[in-house]
Design a protein around this motif. Structure first.
Motif, PDB file in Angstrom:
ATOM      1  N   THR A   3      23.092 -16.251 -24.136  1.00 20.87           N
ATOM      2  CA  THR A   3      22.818 -14.881 -24.566  1.00 20.87           C
ATOM      3  C   THR A   3      21.967 -14.201 -23.518  1.00 20.87           C
ATOM      4  O   THR A   3      21.185 -14.850 -22.815  1.00 20.87           O
ATOM      5  N   ARG A  39      18.138 -11.908 -33.690  1.00 22.39           N
ATOM      6  CA  ARG A  39      19.211 -12.827 -33.337  1.00 22.39           C
ATOM      7  C   ARG A  39      18.833 -14.252 -33.729  1.00 22.39           C
ATOM      8  O   ARG A  39      17.694 -14.560 -34.077  1.00 22.39           O
ATOM      9  N   THR A  86      18.029  -5.744 -34.293  1.00 26.77           N
ATOM     10  CA  THR A  86      18.044  -6.433 -32.992  1.00 26.77           C
ATOM     11  C   THR A  86      17.745  -7.916 -33.105  1.00 26.77           C
ATOM     12  O   THR A  86      17.739  -8.615 -32.091  1.00 26.77           O
ATOM     13  N   ASN A 142      20.166 -11.548 -24.559  1.00 29.85           N
ATOM     14  CA  ASN A 142      19.343 -10.733 -25.434  1.00 29.85           C
ATOM     15  C   ASN A 142      17.911 -10.664 -24.916  1.00 29.85           C
ATOM     16  O   ASN A 142      17.390 -11.620 -24.325  1.00 29.85           O
ATOM     17  N   GLU A 143      17.268  -9.536 -25.152  1.00 31.66           N
ATOM     18  CA  GLU A 143      15.888  -9.335 -24.698  1.00 31.66           C
ATOM     19  C   GLU A 143      14.939 -10.322 -25.360  1.00 31.66           C
ATOM     20  O   GLU A 143      13.911 -10.697 -24.784  1.00 31.66           O
ATOM     21  N   LYS A 151      23.263 -11.185 -37.083  1.00 32.67           N
ATOM     22  CA  LYS A 151      22.197 -10.250 -36.772  1.00 32.67           C
ATOM     23  C   LYS A 151      21.188 -10.241 -37.918  1.00 32.67           C
ATOM     24  O   LYS A 151      21.558 -10.243 -39.085  1.00 32.67           O
TER      25      LYS A 151
END
Length: 600
Positions: A229, A216, A214, A231-232, A210
């Motif tokens: 993933t 990545r 947030t 993830n956004e 991390k």
């Protein structure tokens, strides 16, 4: 209008309030500039530090992945250089099935044993060349004929690599393949060995990294993210396809990108031997949270500084304006009949103002005394001037009486000299005025020349070349007479021939010029010109003070570009030129040119 009203408001403020307002504005500007600069620099420094830290994280992740890749490649190299593998693949394809199966089983045993302990790979497959009887590709097996995959893209790419490792992504796996080269004949290829690794196993701990809260780390292949993933950030990157082409322009780098009006830090590194990019992405706002603390600290420091400065400005302004206010009150109450000095309590600038005020009071007292004395002297001078006027009239009347006696007894020479002297004196006195017309100045010179020619028994002649246009213009009285006197006394002294003086006068658009030229013995014109500029006592004693005085008067009344100038002439003597501005007589002192006085 508002600006004018504001300006008037400032002008009407007391000095104390102006000083306090000035201190406050200066401090506010200084704090604003310093705070803005400090905040901006701290933001930049924090960004640089975070960028460097993120880059270190990505480099460490890259090293981990490349270490994993080397382990997998070592497995393939172990199989590649195994002598049994080389021997089986190098041998001709057996004709009976027993020998064929024995060769396949041997290869499978070696493949299974290559990674049995470390378990770096999910599966390893070998595709043999020139083994058409080897089985086709199917799940669960390890050895196949290359015929079954020759049309696959990865197969063609591996062949193009000519023995180098070829890494590629295939759905939820990362794969690596390379040619098996005959160690006895490097120009011969025996097959292809391929290893597959589950993407989750490959990415492993790297995927858990991390950055901030947030941020990545992703692995990118060409135009897609190959690491699993939800993830956004993945959606954000996929929404801008051009981003992938931008990062492939260089092997590594870092920059701040804006997606949907939000700034992100992007750091990327290329994995060795591949075109994959390892990307670290994090919202910038998460990295500079400490900047808010700095900003708040700056605001607090600024507020405290303003309070302290306000208190200090009140104290300082009172210290500065108090004595000035006291002096202003003293000047308001200044009594014209009584000039009182004030006490000096300091040695600073305010003290100097107090001292200057006291000096002014003393000077006023002195000036009042001098004015009173000057008034007395002026009355005495007026009385003396009246007496001198009476004396001059008496002198003119006396000369006139002598002239009539000379005429009565027939002594013409005496009459001529007396008339010339009377005219010379009249023009010289000029009723006490400084300016005279050129016509009258020439008449005064004529009278002087008449007297000198009689005295020197016609030792010289005089010629006039005067443009009548210059006659009504203005000159200072007694300008030409000292020049003519200088020519007679110094130019003709000791010569054995008859002297000649030429007086010329002409004008141009701006100036009037008069020349006095003699044919005397000449002299050092450089010294004469220097005499006009420098206080050379020896020269002045030899040539007289009159010439210097004429030059200074001309410059005083007509300007620095006017005056006298000495030059050698063709007769061997000296020519002195008078240059004055062309001003009609009467326009400098209210006088008027009288043509009745012009005898020429």
């Amino acid at each position: 209008m508002k600006f004018i009203m504001f300006t008037k408001f400032l002008n009407d403020l007391p000095l104390r309030d102006k000083l306090m307002l000035s201190y406050f504005i200066i401090l506010l500007l200084a704090l604003s500039m310093f705070g803005g600069f400090a905040f901006q620099r701290s933001t930049v420094v924090i960004k640089q530090q975070v960028e460097a830290s993120t880059d270190q994280i990505i480099m460490q992740a890259k090293n981990n992945l490349e270490s994993y890749m080397r382990d997998v490649e070592n497995v393939l190299m172990k199989i590649h250089f195994d002598s049994t593998v080389q021997e089986v693949l190098r041998a001709h394809q057996p004709s009976d099935n027993f020998q064929l199966n024995m060769g396949i089983k041997t290869l499978e045993r070696i493949i299974l044993g290559a990674d049995i302990f470390r378990k770096k790979t999910s599966s390893i497959q070998l595709f043999a060349f020139e083994k058409n009887k080897y089985p086709s590709l199917r799940a669960g097996d390890y050895v196949f004929s290359s015929k079954s995959v020759e049309q696959e893209v990865w197969f063609k790419k591996t062949v193009e690599m000519e023995g180098r490792m070829y890494w590629y992504a295939d759905k939820d796996q990362v794969c690596v393949a390379r040619l098996i080269v005959d160690v006895n004949d490097p120009g011969r290829f025996l097959g292809i060995i391929q290893a597959k690794v589950d993407i989750n196993q490959f990415f492993g701990e790297v995927g858990k990294i991390k950055i901030g809260k947030t941020g990545r780390v992703f692995l990118v292949d060409d135009d897609r993210i190959i690491t699993p993933t939800d993830n956004e950030l993945v959606k954000i990157l996929n929404s801008k396809p051009s981003f992938f082409s931008e990062i492939y322009r260089s092997a590594n780098g870092s920059n701040f990108e804006t997606f949907n009006d939000k700034e992100y830090l992007i750091v990327y590194e290329e994995l060795s031997g591949t075109k994959w990019k390892l990307i670290g992405m994090v919202p910038t706002i998460e990295l500079v949270e400490n900047v808010g603390v700095i900003r708040n600290a700056l605001f607090l420091i600024g507020a405290i500084s303003l309070v302290v400065a306000s208190i200090s400005s009140v104290f300082i302004s009172y210290r500065i304006s108090g004595p000035i206010h006291a002096l202003a009150d003293c000047m308001k109450n200044f009594d014209v009949d009584q000039y009182t000095e004030v006490s000096v309590h300091s040695n600073d600038e305010i003290g100097e103002i107090y001292s200057s005020f006291n000096k002014m009071v003393k000077r006023i007292r002195q000036l009042l005394k001098e004015v009173s004395e000057q008034s007395r002297r002026e009355k005495e001078a007026e009385l003396r001037a009246l007496q001198a006027q009476i004396n001059s009239h008496f002198l003119y009347n006396t000369l006139d009486s002598i002239n009539w006696l000379a005429i009565k007894y027939g002594v013409d020479d005496i009459s001529l000299i007396v008339n010339s002297l009377a005219n010379f004196l009249r023009y010289s006195l000029n009723k006490g005025r400084e300016f005279i017309s050129i016509a009258n100045e020439l008449e005064q010179v004529k009278s002087y020349i008449t007297i000198q020619k009689f005295r020197l028994k016609n030792k010289f002649d005089v010629k006039f070349h005067v443009d009548k246009e210059v006659l009504p213009y203005t000159i200072i009285k007694l300008t030409l007479q000292p020049l003519v006197e200088n020519a007679i006394n110094h130019g003709f002294d000791g010569i054995d021939y008859k002297g000649l003086i030429e007086i010329n006068a002409w004008k141009d658009d701006k100036y009037v010029y008069l020349e006095v030229t003699d044919n005397g013995k000449g002299g050092d014109v450089d010294s004469l010109n220097s005499m006009l500029l420098e206080n050379e006592n020896e020269i002045l004693e030899n040539r007289g003070y009159g010439i210097r005085n004429v030059n200074e008067r001309l410059k005083l009344y007509f300007g620095e570009d006017c005056g006298l100038n000495f030059e050698d002439n063709e007769y061997g003597g000296i020519t002195v030129t008078v240059k004055v501005k062309a001003v009609l007589f009467g326009q400098m002192e209210g006088e008027h040119y009288d043509k009745s006085t012009d005898s020429r």
